[in-house]
Write a protein that holds these residues in place. Structure first.
Motif, PDB file in Angstrom:
ATOM      1  N   ALA A  57      47.149  25.150  45.194  1.00  0.00           N
ATOM      2  CA  ALA A  57      48.138  24.124  45.527  1.00  0.00           C
ATOM      3  C   ALA A  57      47.819  22.829  44.792  1.00  0.00           C
ATOM      4  N   ALA A  58      48.710  22.413  43.912  1.00  0.00           N
ATOM      5  CA  ALA A  58      48.493  21.180  43.146  1.00  0.00           C
ATOM      6  C   ALA A  58      48.345  19.983  44.065  1.00  0.00           C
ATOM      7  N   GLU A  59      49.150  19.939  45.112  1.00  0.00           N
ATOM      8  CA  GLU A  59      49.146  18.771  45.993  1.00  0.00           C
ATOM      9  C   GLU A  59      47.836  18.656  46.776  1.00  0.00           C
ATOM     10  N   GLU A  60      47.275  19.775  47.203  1.00  0.00           N
ATOM     11  CA  GLU A  60      45.984  19.701  47.884  1.00  0.00           C
ATOM     12  C   GLU A  60      44.916  19.162  46.943  1.00  0.00           C
ATOM     13  N   THR A  61      44.927  19.605  45.680  1.00  0.00           N
ATOM     14  CA  THR A  61      43.938  19.098  44.721  1.00  0.00           C
ATOM     15  C   THR A  61      44.111  17.607  44.503  1.00  0.00           C
ATOM     16  N   ARG A  62      45.348  17.148  44.407  1.00  0.00           N
ATOM     17  CA  ARG A  62      45.576  15.712  44.195  1.00  0.00           C
ATOM     18  C   ARG A  62      45.158  14.896  45.410  1.00  0.00           C
ATOM     19  N   LEU A  63      45.406  15.421  46.599  1.00  0.00           N
ATOM     20  CA  LEU A  63      44.959  14.716  47.800  1.00  0.00           C
ATOM     21  C   LEU A  63      43.431  14.690  47.875  1.00  0.00           C
ATOM     22  N   LYS A  64      42.797  15.771  47.464  1.00  0.00           N
ATOM     23  CA  LYS A  64      41.333  15.778  47.418  1.00  0.00           C
ATOM     24  C   LYS A  64      40.830  14.787  46.374  1.00  0.00           C
ATOM     25  N   HIS A  65      41.531  14.689  45.261  1.00  0.00           N
ATOM     26  CA  HIS A  65      41.168  13.727  44.223  1.00  0.00           C
ATOM     27  C   HIS A  65      41.243  12.306  44.778  1.00  0.00           C
ATOM     28  N   ARG A  66      42.315  11.991  45.472  1.00  0.00           N
ATOM     29  CA  ARG A  66      42.438  10.661  46.073  1.00  0.00           C
ATOM     30  C   ARG A  66      41.312  10.415  47.081  1.00  0.00           C
ATOM     31  N   THR A  67      41.009  11.426  47.891  1.00  0.00           N
ATOM     32  CA  THR A  67      39.946  11.282  48.888  1.00  0.00           C
ATOM     33  C   THR A  67      38.602  11.076  48.211  1.00  0.00           C
ATOM     34  N   LEU A  68      38.355  11.813  47.138  1.00  0.00           N
ATOM     35  CA  LEU A  68      37.113  11.635  46.392  1.00  0.00           C
ATOM     36  C   LEU A  68      37.018  10.221  45.842  1.00  0.00           C
ATOM     37  N   ARG A  69      38.111   9.712  45.308  1.00  0.00           N
ATOM     38  CA  ARG A  69      38.122   8.321  44.829  1.00  0.00           C
ATOM     39  C   ARG A  69      37.738   7.367  45.946  1.00  0.00           C
ATOM     40  N   TYR A  70      38.283   7.598  47.141  1.00  0.00           N
ATOM     41  CA  TYR A  70      37.971   6.715  48.264  1.00  0.00           C
ATOM     42  C   TYR A  70      36.488   6.811  48.625  1.00  0.00           C
ATOM     43  N   LEU A  71      35.957   8.026  48.646  1.00  0.00           N
ATOM     44  CA  LEU A  71      34.539   8.196  48.969  1.00  0.00           C
ATOM     45  C   LEU A  71      33.660   7.477  47.952  1.00  0.00           C
ATOM     46  N   VAL A  72      34.027   7.555  46.679  1.00  0.00           N
ATOM     47  CA  VAL A  72      33.229   6.930  45.620  1.00  0.00           C
ATOM     48  C   VAL A  72      33.421   5.420  45.598  1.00  0.00           C
ATOM     49  N   GLU A  73      34.666   4.982  45.563  1.00  0.00           N
ATOM     50  CA  GLU A  73      34.959   3.561  45.344  1.00  0.00           C
ATOM     51  C   GLU A  73      34.749   2.710  46.590  1.00  0.00           C
ATOM     52  N   GLU A  74      35.000   3.260  47.753  1.00  0.00           N
ATOM     53  CA  GLU A  74      34.945   2.461  48.977  1.00  0.00           C
ATOM     54  C   GLU A  74      33.736   2.765  49.866  1.00  0.00           C
ATOM     55  N   LEU A  75      33.242   4.006  49.821  1.00  0.00           N
ATOM     56  CA  LEU A  75      32.157   4.388  50.730  1.00  0.00           C
ATOM     57  C   LEU A  75      30.834   4.638  50.021  1.00  0.00           C
ATOM     58  N   GLY A  76      30.806   4.499  48.704  1.00  0.00           N
ATOM     59  CA  GLY A  76      29.537   4.561  47.987  1.00  0.00           C
ATOM     60  C   GLY A  76      28.975   5.941  47.736  1.00  0.00           C
ATOM     61  N   PHE A  77      29.797   6.987  47.781  1.00  0.00           N
ATOM     62  CA  PHE A  77      29.307   8.323  47.451  1.00  0.00           C
ATOM     63  C   PHE A  77      29.028   8.377  45.953  1.00  0.00           C
ATOM     64  N   ARG A  78      27.911   9.027  45.586  1.00  0.00           N
ATOM     65  CA  ARG A  78      27.490   9.019  44.184  1.00  0.00           C
ATOM     66  C   ARG A  78      27.189  10.406  43.625  1.00  0.00           C
ATOM     67  N   SER A  79      27.503  11.455  44.359  1.00  0.00           N
ATOM     68  CA  SER A  79      27.377  12.812  43.826  1.00  0.00           C
ATOM     69  C   SER A  79      28.514  13.661  44.358  1.00  0.00           C
ATOM     70  N   ILE A  80      28.921  14.626  43.523  1.00  0.00           N
ATOM     71  CA  ILE A  80      29.886  15.621  43.969  1.00  0.00           C
ATOM     72  C   ILE A  80      29.288  16.996  43.737  1.00  0.00           C
ATOM     73  N   ALA A  81      29.150  17.745  44.823  1.00  0.00           N
ATOM     74  CA  ALA A  81      28.678  19.129  44.764  1.00  0.00           C
ATOM     75  C   ALA A  81      29.912  20.014  44.748  1.00  0.00           C
ATOM     76  N   TRP A  82      29.979  20.939  43.798  1.00  0.00           N
ATOM     77  CA  TRP A  82      31.205  21.691  43.557  1.00  0.00           C
ATOM     78  C   TRP A  82      30.944  23.185  43.715  1.00  0.00           C
ATOM     79  N   GLU A  83      31.958  23.885  44.183  1.00  0.00           N
ATOM     80  CA  GLU A  83      31.922  25.350  44.246  1.00  0.00           C
ATOM     81  C   GLU A  83      32.011  25.898  42.816  1.00  0.00           C
ATOM     82  N   GLU A  84      30.926  25.710  42.097  1.00  0.00           N
ATOM     83  CA  GLU A  84      30.843  26.094  40.686  1.00  0.00           C
ATOM     84  C   GLU A  84      29.410  26.474  40.360  1.00  0.00           C
ATOM     85  N   ASP A  85      29.248  27.276  39.330  1.00  0.00           N
ATOM     86  CA  ASP A  85      27.926  27.744  38.938  1.00  0.00           C
ATOM     87  C   ASP A  85      26.995  26.590  38.554  1.00  0.00           C
ATOM     88  N   TRP A  86      25.718  26.772  38.841  1.00  0.00           N
ATOM     89  CA  TRP A  86      24.692  25.764  38.565  1.00  0.00           C
ATOM     90  C   TRP A  86      24.666  25.346  37.100  1.00  0.00           C
TER      91      TRP A  86
END
Length: 466
Positions: free
Chosen positions: A107-136
């Protein structure tokens, strides 16, 4: 050792598709795995509720409560101002790890909403790493790009699992790179999966031993000759290794290489040693993973451990980007899809909740209806979930997208029952339009799985990067 990359024939219909490189990997359990998963996929007695009983709590009390407590979100444009997402701050509290779980990868819209949420976590709440369901090892390449800008984002996305090869994911990585280019505090990326550990990990271990324990170099080389992939196409290598009947010799060599690294003399806190040992651990995990009776149980345990290792190493607040069965905070999730028996496992999110308590918060991204790509690749219409499913009431809220806090302590009895009553909830891997009610997860309840819901009413397929 050189091996022909033959493709085994699977005796069952598969439904979870992942890919690395140019070859599709069919990530499924072995026959014994499927049997074990099916045998263990019963619903506990306390979780068994009739459809009629559960639907009874979906009345005006629940929909009314959702309408009163839903925080409307202005839109899905990742570049838009984040003012509306301020509603998330009290919902997430002082969380150090936040799961961003999606009900479907399609779903494109879910990814975009997650993108916005990630921006908020980084820009407003100081998150500095993203762990992804992806190979090491793919994650190492992504992290290089985010920190240096070297390379092309589309080329990089094509190296990721097929699930992520979309314009929407490329936009996430492009934004992260742009952020890093203008900020001293960099956002890091870590792939927490072990299903396609590539040559980069083997080469890093070899370099480390050559530099720090040259007397053990020949011994390590004997192990590496047996286990280092002889191709950069990890899809082909996985297909070959999956078909190997006796995996024990490969596992033994991987473990011996790990033990060799572990015993290298080092000082406490030696970061080069810790990283080399982590590379060696990923190699062991790769070979062990495809020899499990329940590959999903093993996979999620390793993913959670990798995330914890990264947090211990960096001290960062971390966003965990994955499918909802992986991020959900309740143990014992069961995933159902047409054509295969249920798959039951403890998701990474349940371990993170156990380790971090309420410092781990789980956000579920959900949808009401829309269009997904079917298993044949053609667009297929997805109806609203059945009335007795846990996510059915979300469609009654009159906002195109919104967030709602499920951590309700003062809610009407009917609402508390809905929040805590185990029920089905939509979870789509490869959508089969012939069985729209065959895609769901079970084993817990809305509040059991998630602390927060971010819901979108209408969805559409993402835009693939060829």
């Amino acid at each position: 050792m050189r091996h022909p990359h033959t493709h085994p024939r699977w005796p069952w219909k598969t439904f979870t598709l992942v890919a690395t490189g140019t070859t599709v990997i069919t990530v499924v359990a072995a026959p014994a795995t499927r049997a074990a998963a099916h045998a263990g996929a019963h619903v506990p007695a306390h979780a068994a509720v009739s459809s009629a009983a559960h639907a009874a709590v979906h009345g005006s009390a629940v929909t009314g409560w959702l309408r009163r407590h839903a925080a409307p979100l202005a839109g899905i444009d990742p570049a838009a101002p984040l003012t509306d997402l301020a509603a998330l701050r009290p919902m997430l509290g002082d969380a150090s790890v936040v799961g961003l779980g999606e009900s479907t990868h399609g779903a494109a819209e879910e990814t975009r909403l997650k993108h916005r949420t990630l921006r908020y976590l980084v820009e407003e709440l100081g998150f500095r790493s993203i762990a992804w369901e992806e190979d090491w090892t793919v994650g190492l390449e992504v992290d290089d790009y985010l920190r240096t800008g070297k390379g092309d984002v589309n080329t990089l996305v094509r190296k990721m699992a097929r699930t992520w090869r979309t314009r929407e994911v490329a936009d996430v990585l492009g934004w992260l790179r742009a952020y890093n280019a203008t900020h001293d505090e960099q956002v890091r990326f870590v792939g927490v999966e072990c299903f396609a550990t590539g040559p980069r990990a083997y080469d890093a271990v070899t370099r480390y031993v050559a530099e720090t324990a040259p007397g053990r170099k020949a011994e390590l080389a004997r192990h590496m000759r047996k286990i280092r992939p002889d191709t950069a196409d990890m899809g082909a290598y996985v297909q070959w290794y999956y078909g190997v009947k006796d995996k024990k010799p490969y596992i033994r060599h991987a473990r011996q290489a790990y033990e060799l690294v572990r015993k290298v003399p080092h000082d406490d806190g030696d970061r080069a040693y810790e990283l080399a040992l982590q590379h060696a651990r990923q190699i062991v995990s790769f070979y062990e993973y495809f020899d499990q009776k329940n590959v999903y149980q093993y996979r999620d345990a390793r993913a959670a451990e990798n995330l914890r290792w990264w947090r211990d190493r960096t001290g960062d607040r971390i966003a965990y980007w994955a499918a909802s069965p992986h991020t959900a905070k309740a143990a014992g999730v069961t995933v159902h899809a047409p054509g295969g028996p249920p798959l039951r496992f403890d998701g990474a999110g349940s371990l993170l909740r156990r380790w971090y308590g309420r410092k781990y918060r789980s956000i579920g991204f959900t949808f009401t209806r829309g269009t997904l790509a079917g298993a044949d690749g053609r667009p297929a219409r997805v109806p609203a979930p059945p009335r007795d499913w846990a996510d059915a009431p979300f469609g009654a809220v009159r906002h195109a997208q919104y967030a709602v806090d499920l951590q309700a302590s003062r809610a009407p009895d009917a609402v508390r029952a809905w929040l805590r009553t185990p029920a089905k909830m939509r979870c789509v891997a490869a959508y089969d339009p012939a069985e729209p009610e065959g895609h769901y997860m079970s084993g817990s309840s809305p509040a059991g799985w998630f602390d927060v819901i971010v819901h979108r009413q209408e969805i559409s397929p993402p835009h693939p990067i060829a």
